[in-house]
Design an enzyme around this catalytic site. Structure first.
Site: not given
Ligand code: DGP
Length: 144
Positions: A107, A109
């Protein structure tokens, strides 16, 4: 090790792609899905993920898929900028837990930033619900 572990088909973003977990979506096509981060570092924090394949992070992504995916990342970033009018936009991505990655499905950001407004901590702020995220997502959608 987390850089090279096998892809877990039950990671949270894979479940979101399959519709097994809810998300506040802003964009979707056959290549990518974009939705609001539920632990946002600031208003409008959006995630853009590839829908196909099993890349755990950007280093994993086959070269042949980079172009199509990055076009979607830019498309969503442009909509975030147009829809929310921030002063700047951070676009970033982590590879492996030691680098800060916490969900192991690739992903990017997209984080809008406003002068004078603090950026929150990564993946550890308060969890936001759909009701709070939806009005911001609507502005991004309208700008696509
Ligand atoms: P990273 O640390 O780069 O792997 O970011 C993962 C991101 O995903 C973090 O900013 C929080 C977000 N996140 C974690 N769980 C969920 C979820 O269940 N739904 C959504 N929409 N975001 C999530």
């Amino acid at each position: 090790m987390t850089l090279h572990a096998p892809y877990d088909t039950n990671n949270i973003f894979a479940k979101i792609i399959r519709g097994e977990m809810p998300s506040v979506k802003v964009y979707e096509d056959d290549v990518a899905l974009a939705f609001m981060d539920v632990f946002p570092m600031g208003e409008g924090h959006t995630l853009v993920i590839p829908k196909r394949g099993d890349a755990r992070h950007f280093i994993d992504l086959p070269e042949s898929e980079v172009g199509d995916y990055m076009v979607r990342v830019q498309k969503v970033a442009r909509a975030v900028e147009k829809g929310l009018k921030p002063d700047g936009v951070r676009i970033f991505q982590f590879n492996g837990a030691p680098a800060g990655q916490s969900v192991f499905h690739l992903h990017f950001h997209v984080l809008p930033v406003w002068e004078g407004r603090a950026v929150g901590p990564h993946a550890s702020g308060g969890m936001k619900g759909a009701a709070e995220l939806e009005p911001v997502a609507a502005k991004i959608r309208a700008a696509l």
